[in-house]
Design an enzyme around this catalytic site. Structure first.
Site, short mmCIF file in Angstrom:
data_model
loop_
_atom_site.label_atom_id
_atom_site.label_comp_id
_atom_site.label_asym_id
_atom_site.label_seq_id
_atom_site.Cartn_x
_atom_site.Cartn_y
_atom_site.Cartn_z
N CYS A 71 0.83 -1.21 0.00
CA CYS A 71 0.00 0.00 0.00
C CYS A 71 0.86 1.26 0.00
O CYS A 71 0.69 2.15 -0.82
CB CYS A 71 -0.92 0.01 1.20
SG CYS A 71 -2.15 -1.28 1.13
N HIS A 72 1.76 1.35 0.96
CA HIS A 72 2.54 2.56 1.08
C HIS A 72 4.02 2.29 1.24
O HIS A 72 4.78 3.14 1.69
CB HIS A 72 2.02 3.42 2.24
CG HIS A 72 0.55 3.67 2.14
ND1 HIS A 72 -0.38 2.90 2.81
CD2 HIS A 72 -0.16 4.54 1.40
CE1 HIS A 72 -1.58 3.32 2.49
NE2 HIS A 72 -1.49 4.30 1.65
N GLY A 73 4.44 1.04 0.92
CA GLY A 73 5.86 0.74 0.82
C GLY A 73 6.62 0.60 2.13
O GLY A 73 7.71 1.14 2.27
#
Lengths: 424, 191
Positions: free
Chosen positions: B155-157
């Site tokens: 999703c956001h690494g």
């Protein structure tokens, strides 16, 4: 300005009878028929009418969709499929509601951009502007909860990610954020309980929006409409009655906009959505690439641009809440960017930044996208917090016309201008 | 009333203040059910426990089970993965706290503090990214496991290492280790 002589004359005896008891037709006539409208407003001033139209469309289609939708984790997904396949005209009603949300936001963004360009937030329109920001926030909350209802993979994971934003409070008061999130969920994870309450609120909030729209229009009609020159209405020749002039313009713009809308409803209903939302919600598998609906992408990019959880959440919320303070952050006394040679450039940089952030929000969180997202996030805040106040002080504005009439007709003898303006 | 000044409180002032205070307390008390109804109810809170048979999970494999509606990752780590987790210096960790529900908050995030003694090949964690609640990748053989060989949240690494500790990305905390115990060599009870 907004106060004017009423031309309302009840035609019938019944009309006269009502006028003495509840002068509602007189009120409507005064506010929407002979209300003085600046004679020079352009098509950007039709977006308010578009927004009112789409609010009505969303409420009307939403109420009938609610007659067929089942807000439970077990049935939600299949009930939406049944609406599309089985319910009489269900495909049409759902497409209108779904695409309508996107077009509602499109109109809202144009409306906000117009306000920023022409300085429609400056005194005495601060309260009008703030009510607009409140409407924007309510729209976002409503759209977010509406997106959860089909209970597809994107619905489920969007709810998970966005409700988890509140857990960042844990960094300030340990445990509080988690408690807030569990309160929102009604459990330890997003579940059918969460879906049912979002459905209740999704049905409620549009009526709250309608109420605030009433206040927004009231505030607008107290201070009067802004216009491309940013000048106030100073003489009768500066304005025309709302009906038929502004109303016809509204109807024409609405017709064109609705043509585009219809093209999407009939030919590209899912173009603006994500195909993963046609996979039923699965709490055990996150889609490899979560993206929100397009209208949230700029804020999503800001959230992801900042590597710290709490600061990312703060940046995302403040990017919207800062709009409230624009009337005071912008120090220029000239309203319209038409007469502000420096601000005009920065305005377009700001628009480019927001569009760029929207593009970057749709990309995975990796280089080079993250770097660019940081750059444009920095510009977003720099624009609002530094450039707006400074440019207003150092900028030398171009000479303003003396009146709206002069801006339209050029410098004519005053008497001629006044008589020409009265008729048309 | 106009004849009374501020330093002359009389019986009526007292009654007004008392009535207002009563109304405020009453309003707050009336509001509470409307707020509290949204909290997890007793049936949700009842600490459901989940028993898991570990015998089919071979070294290097991982399974995901559901506990309280949340996915729990169970990985049978290879010696290389355990060694990699132990070789990390604590100073290099983004979150130095063990985040083990069985240990106090003061416990450091060593590999020992995230597993059970003698069963160090078993890593049991709530499989929810501490950033915004996505399920990290890394359970299946073909998954991306991130730069540290553990888990990667798409999703956001956020990158987690082979002890489930956050190493890179926006997540603030290590993956939570739930309360669990070994009932036998091949069975655990979570919760």
């Amino acid at each position: 300005m907004a106060s004017h002589e009423s031309t309302f004359r009840p035609a019938s005896r019944a009309g006269k009878w009502l006028d003495e008891r509840l002068p509602l037709p007189r009120l409507m006539h005064g506010q929407f028929v002979d209300f003085p409208t600046p004679r020079n407003i352009n098509y950007l001033w039709t977006t308010g009418g578009l927004l009112t139209f789409f609010l009505g469309v969303q409420i009307a289609t939403g109420i009938v969709l609610a007659m067929h939708y089942i807000p439970s984790a077990g049935d939600a997904f299949s009930s939406v499929e049944a609406i599309r396949r089985d319910v009489n005209y269900g495909w049409l009603l759902r497409n209108i509601h779904m695409v309508g949300a996107s077009f509602f936001f499109l109109a809202a963004y144009i409306h906000i951009g117009r306000g920023l360009y022409y300085g429609s937030y400056k005194a005495p329109r601060e309260v009008l502007w703030i009510l607009g920001v409140v409407l924007f926030l309510l729209m976002m909350a409503t759209a977010f909860m509406g997106y959860s209802l089909p209970w597809g993979q994107m619905s489920f994971w969007a709810v998970t990610v966005i409700t988890n934003l509140f857990s960042s409070v844990d960094a300030v008061v340990p445990g509080l954020g988690t408690r807030i999130v569990q309160w929102l969920w009604g459990g330890f994870s997003v579940s059918g309980t969460t879906l049912t309450r979002f459905y209740a609120l999704h049905y409620l909030l549009p009526f709250a929006i309608a109420g605030v729209v009433g206040l927004h229009i009231w505030a607008l009609h107290v201070v009067g409409q802004n216009n491309p020159t940013g000048l106030d209405i100073k003489q009768p020749s500066d304005s025309v009655p709302m009906a038929p002039y502004a109303i016809m313009k509204d109807i024409f713009a609405l017709s064109v906009f609705v043509l585009l809308f219809a093209w999407f409803v009939f030919y590209l209903p899912d173009y603006l959505g994500h195909s993963d939302n046609y996979i039923e919600a699965n709490p055990l598998s996150t889609p490899p690439h979560i993206v929100p609906e397009w209208y949230f992408l700029p804020y999503y990019a800001i959230l992801r641009a900042i590597p710290d959880k709490l600061l990312g959440v703060i940046a995302m919320f403040s990017s919207i809440l800062l709009l409230v303070f624009i009337p005071w952050l912008d120090t220029s006394r000239v309203r319209s960017a038409k007469y502000r040679p420096i601000y005009k450039w920065f305005f377009w940089f700001f628009i480019i930044s927001v569009v760029a952030l929207g593009y970057l929000g749709s990309k995975p969180p990796e280089p080079p996208y993250v770097g660019w997202a940081r750059f444009f996030t920095a510009y977003y805040f720099l624009h609002l917090l530094v450039i707006l106040p400074i440019v207003g002080v150092i900028e030398k504005s171009r000479p303003l016309p003396r009146s709206i009439t002069e801006a339209v007709l050029g410098k004519e003898p005053a008497a001629q201008g006044a008589s020409a303006g009265g008729g048309k | 009333m106009a004849s009374h000044t501020a330093d002359d409180p009389n019986r009526r002032d007292f009654i007004v203040i008392a009535a207002q205070a009563f109304a405020v307390v009453g309003a707050a008390a009336a509001l509470w059910p409307f707020i509290h109804q949204m909290n997890p109810d007793a049936s949700t809170q009842a600490l459901a426990s989940t028993e898991v048979d570990l015998s089919p999970v071979k070294q290097g494999q991982a399974i995901t089970v559901l506990w309280r509606g949340k996915p729990v990752f169970i990985r049978n780590r290879t010696p290389d993965e355990i060694k990699a987790a132990k070789d990390v210096r604590l100073a290099d960790l983004k979150d130095p706290v063990a985040r083990n529900d069985a240990l106090p908050d003061s416990a450091r995030a060593t590999d020992e503090n995230r597993t059970k003694a003698g069963k160090e090949n078993w890593l049991v964690m709530v499989g929810i990214c501490t950033h915004l609640g996505c399920i990290p990748k890394g359970q299946s053989m073909g998954d991306a496991r991130g730069d540290y060989g553990g888990w990667f949240c798409p999703c956001h690494g956020s990158h987690y290492d082979t002890a489930g500790r956050i190493r890179q990305g926006p997540a603030p905390r290590n993956l939570e280790v739930p309360p669990y115990e070994f009932q036998s060599d091949t069975q655990i009870k979570i919760g």
